[in-house]
Write an enzyme that holds these catalytic residues in place. Structure first.
Site, PDB file in Angstrom:
ATOM      1  N   TYR A 154      45.756  10.964 -11.594  1.00 10.78           N
ATOM      2  CA  TYR A 154      44.391  10.812 -11.093  1.00 10.78           C
ATOM      3  C   TYR A 154      43.534  12.005 -11.507  1.00 10.78           C
ATOM      4  O   TYR A 154      42.421  11.843 -12.011  1.00 10.78           O
ATOM      5  CB  TYR A 154      44.418  10.680  -9.572  1.00 10.78           C
ATOM      6  CG  TYR A 154      43.060  10.411  -8.967  1.00 10.78           C
ATOM      7  CD1 TYR A 154      42.477   9.145  -9.055  1.00 10.78           C
ATOM      8  CD2 TYR A 154      42.351  11.419  -8.323  1.00 10.78           C
ATOM      9  CE1 TYR A 154      41.219   8.897  -8.508  1.00 10.78           C
ATOM     10  CE2 TYR A 154      41.104  11.173  -7.773  1.00 10.78           C
ATOM     11  CZ  TYR A 154      40.542   9.912  -7.865  1.00 10.78           C
ATOM     12  OH  TYR A 154      39.308   9.674  -7.332  1.00 10.78           O
ATOM     13  N   SER A 155      44.050  13.210 -11.325  1.00 13.56           N
ATOM     14  CA  SER A 155      43.295  14.413 -11.675  1.00 13.56           C
ATOM     15  C   SER A 155      42.976  14.441 -13.168  1.00 13.56           C
ATOM     16  O   SER A 155      41.832  14.703 -13.564  1.00 13.56           O
ATOM     17  CB  SER A 155      44.088  15.664 -11.287  1.00 13.56           C
ATOM     18  OG  SER A 155      44.351  15.697  -9.899  1.00 13.56           O
TER      19      SER A 155
END
Length: 247
Positions: A154-155
């Site tokens: 996600y990051s």
């Protein structure tokens, strides 16, 4: 409320829930015709019905570039133009360390958050360039700036959204089309069901205001970025993080 979007047409991905839904609702309330793109057919129909107005609900998998191109043509045929694209569709993936992260989950997060968003930006940009007007707003995340532990995909995917936004914004800088991103801290939406409670608690602990953001607060910023008023910002990143962002 001034009808800022009277005569405008918008596409909102992930528009059946969360930030996307509230953005689509507000755009419609302020006069826009809106195409809601989301994966679940029933949820899309419910969202379009609840918002009302000249709202078109389209069940679409944005990881399919041909489907994105077809849905773009549908929006142009229906509304005559596309003035606004808001890319809100996204997934979090599991909360695991990088070394434990399943390869298939990594690929899925990038397929939705990066490749799908790229397909949408790519499909709409030439039409906006031709009309010499457009507003693209990509939803990134504070995680794309700071990197959240146990959320590597996600990051990393949200960092890619930021970089793509900056690149496309520079490419379109002289065309009348702006491209900007927002980087929310955690907003309590259905996406929380994809996260562990430990990760939710971690995100809250990082926010100086000691609360999560709301979909209404995010939609307000998105709608300004999608308006004619926002005319001298492009390739930029706007924080909405309750004080968490440090740059």
């Amino acid at each position: 409320m001034t009808p800022r979007f009277e005569g405008r047409a918008a596409i909102v991905t992930g528009g059946a829930s969360g930030i996307g839904y509230e953005t689509a609702r507000r755009l419609t309330e302020e006069g826009a015709n809106v195409a809601i793109w989301d994966l679940d057919d029933a949820k899309v129909a419910d969202a379009a019905g609840a918002i009302g107005g000249r709202t078109d609900g389209v069940a679409i998998d944005i990881t399919d570039h041909e489907a994105v191109e077809a849905a773009t043509r549908r929006a142009i045929d229906m509304f005559g133009q596309i003035d606004i694209l808001v890319c809100s569709a996204g997934i979090t993936g599991p909360n695991l360390t990088t070394w434990d992260y399943p390869v298939e989950d990594w690929a899925q997060v990038f397929d939705v958050n990066v490749h799908g968003l790229f397909y949408c930006n790519r499909a709409v940009a030439p039409h906006m360039m031709h009309r010499k007007y457009g507003r693209i707003v990509n939803i990134a995340s504070i995680a794309g700036k700071e990197g959240n532990p146990n959320a590597p995909a996600y990051s990393a995917s949200k960092a890619a959204v930021i970089a793509l936004t900056k690149s496309l914004g520079k490419e379109l800088a002289r065309t009348g089309v702006t491209v900007n991103a927002i980087t929310p801290a955690a907003v309590k939406t259905a996406m929380f069901s994809q996260m562990t409670q430990q990760h939710i608690d971690y995100m809250l602990s990082k926010i100086p205001m000691n609360r999560f953001g709301t979909v209404e607060e995010n939609a307000a910023l998105i709608c300004w970025l999608a308006s004619e008023e926002c005319s001298f910002s492009t390739g930029s990143v706007f924080d909405i993080s309750g004080g968490r962002a440090t740059y």
